[in-house]
Write an enzyme that holds these catalytic residues in place. Sequence first.
Site, PDB file in Angstrom:
ATOM      1  N   PRO A 106       0.810  -1.221   0.000  1.00 47.25           N
ATOM      2  CA  PRO A 106       0.000   0.000   0.000  1.00 47.25           C
ATOM      3  C   PRO A 106       0.847   1.278   0.000  1.00 47.25           C
ATOM      4  O   PRO A 106       0.336   2.369  -0.265  1.00 47.25           O
ATOM      5  CB  PRO A 106      -0.847  -0.098   1.270  1.00 47.25           C
ATOM      6  CG  PRO A 106      -0.496  -1.363   1.942  1.00 47.25           C
ATOM      7  CD  PRO A 106       0.505  -2.105   1.131  1.00 47.25           C
TER       8      PRO A 106
ATOM      9  N   GLU B 232       2.063  -7.594   8.354  1.00 42.11           N
ATOM     10  CA  GLU B 232       2.183  -6.142   8.546  1.00 42.11           C
ATOM     11  C   GLU B 232       3.142  -5.513   7.542  1.00 42.11           C
ATOM     12  O   GLU B 232       3.256  -4.314   7.461  1.00 42.11           O
ATOM     13  CB  GLU B 232       2.686  -5.815   9.951  1.00 42.11           C
ATOM     14  CG  GLU B 232       1.770  -5.967  11.128  1.00 42.11           C
ATOM     15  CD  GLU B 232       0.347  -6.444  10.873  1.00 42.11           C
ATOM     16  OE1 GLU B 232       0.140  -7.670  10.937  1.00 42.11           O
ATOM     17  OE2 GLU B 232      -0.538  -5.631  10.636  1.00 42.11           O
TER      18      GLU B 232
ATOM     19  N   ARG C 117      -3.335  -7.692 -21.166  1.00 42.65           N
ATOM     20  CA  ARG C 117      -4.223  -7.272 -22.259  1.00 42.65           C
ATOM     21  C   ARG C 117      -3.578  -6.251 -23.182  1.00 42.65           C
ATOM     22  O   ARG C 117      -4.111  -5.934 -24.237  1.00 42.65           O
ATOM     23  CB  ARG C 117      -5.577  -6.808 -21.726  1.00 42.65           C
ATOM     24  CG  ARG C 117      -5.512  -5.688 -20.731  1.00 42.65           C
ATOM     25  CD  ARG C 117      -6.850  -5.501 -20.033  1.00 42.65           C
ATOM     26  NE  ARG C 117      -7.918  -5.084 -20.941  1.00 42.65           N
ATOM     27  CZ  ARG C 117      -7.946  -3.926 -21.583  1.00 42.65           C
ATOM     28  NH1 ARG C 117      -6.969  -3.063 -21.436  1.00 42.65           N
ATOM     29  NH2 ARG C 117      -8.952  -3.618 -22.382  1.00 42.65           N
TER      30      ARG C 117
ATOM     31  N   ASP D 289      -9.602   2.136 -24.853  1.00 42.28           N
ATOM     32  CA  ASP D 289     -10.069   1.915 -23.485  1.00 42.28           C
ATOM     33  C   ASP D 289     -10.189   3.206 -22.711  1.00 42.28           C
ATOM     34  O   ASP D 289      -9.432   4.136 -22.940  1.00 42.28           O
ATOM     35  CB  ASP D 289      -9.022   1.106 -22.687  1.00 42.28           C
ATOM     36  CG  ASP D 289      -9.004  -0.333 -23.082  1.00 42.28           C
ATOM     37  OD1 ASP D 289     -10.000  -0.799 -23.623  1.00 42.28           O
ATOM     38  OD2 ASP D 289      -7.967  -0.968 -22.833  1.00 42.28           O
TER      39      ASP D 289
HETATM   40 CL1  6GU Z   1      -0.194  -3.733  -3.337  1.00 40.49          CL
HETATM   41  N1  6GU Z   1      -0.999  -4.526  -0.959  1.00 40.49           N
HETATM   42  C1  6GU Z   1      -1.808  -4.454   0.110  1.00 40.49           C
HETATM   43  N2  6GU Z   1      -1.599  -5.290   1.133  1.00 40.49           N
HETATM   44  N3  6GU Z   1      -2.809  -3.603   0.219  1.00 40.49           N
HETATM   45  C2  6GU Z   1      -2.998  -2.790  -0.819  1.00 40.49           C
HETATM   46  C3  6GU Z   1      -2.208  -2.805  -1.965  1.00 40.49           C
HETATM   47  C4  6GU Z   1      -1.190  -3.700  -1.996  1.00 40.49           C
HETATM   48  N4  6GU Z   1      -2.641  -1.862  -2.809  1.00 40.49           N
HETATM   49  C5  6GU Z   1      -3.683  -1.286  -2.202  1.00 40.49           C
HETATM   50  N5  6GU Z   1      -3.897  -1.831  -0.997  1.00 40.49           N
END
Ligand code: 6GU
Length: 264
Positions: free
Chosen positions: A108, A135, A173, A188
């Site tokens: 994230p 984590e 794709r 797209d």
């Molecule tokens: Cl790549 N990993 C995780 N654990 N949560 C996420 C993510 C990735 N992308 C958005 N939320």
Amino acid sequence: MRIDILTLFPGMFPGYLNESILQKAQDLGQLEVHLHNIRDFAAGKHHVTDEPPFGGGGGMLLKPEPIFDAVESLILRQAQDKVFNLQSSEEKDQRLKIEDMPIILLTPQGRPFSQTIAQELSQHERLVLLCGRYEGVDERVRQHLVTDEISIGDYVLTGGELAAMVIVDAVTRLLPGVLGAEGAAETDSHATGLLEGPHYTKPAQFREWTVPEVLRSGHAANIARWRREESLRRTWQRRPDLLLTAELDEADRWFLGKLAGENS
Ligand code: 6GU
């Protein structure tokens, strides 16, 4: 393209990879996916892959050693292939450069995934996708092993596996010959910097709802103009931020001016 996926849960992938367009891409020889269980690279009888963080704070982190070992085994094998290819064909060697294998951590905290990044990744001969879990991962993986970090949005998933599948899908794709119609990926939503407008198929009338006359007129230039304007309208309504970076011509600007006038 060859994609190596490192994960603690390889069983999550086949259902998605082995259907529809992704299966077709593999049948065509455009996509090869290799799944690797990080646990197979963990030492000891118990193959431990995670530990609590130094300094406390709860949660578990992926240990660095199994991840380094897994990635390095791929790099080593690629280097061997490269030497082999050097002897057999200089041309092949041109395509198989070690630098040409991004090692991407799904987290994230990564850079936000986008169509532009999908296009960028589709240019590589190989990708390594490393799925974070728990984590997170030991910081040394970030600092000394991965070459890129990607997130698929501002929300938290239990791991990077879905993100890896999203990237495999969006990239596949774009590979040559994978989508049936020539140029299908070029129109797209997002590929043009705009959202796509409405589409209709048969029947021309469904209940009391009819297909716009222009689409049935057979007048190619009018249809193209109508589609462009509906694409601009939808983008203006739903994602005005995209208009700041989209490529717009004089007619587009005139139409947007008209939309703004109608709504003021
Ligand atoms: Cl790549 N990993 C995780 N654990 N949560 C996420 C993510 C990735 N992308 C958005 N939320």
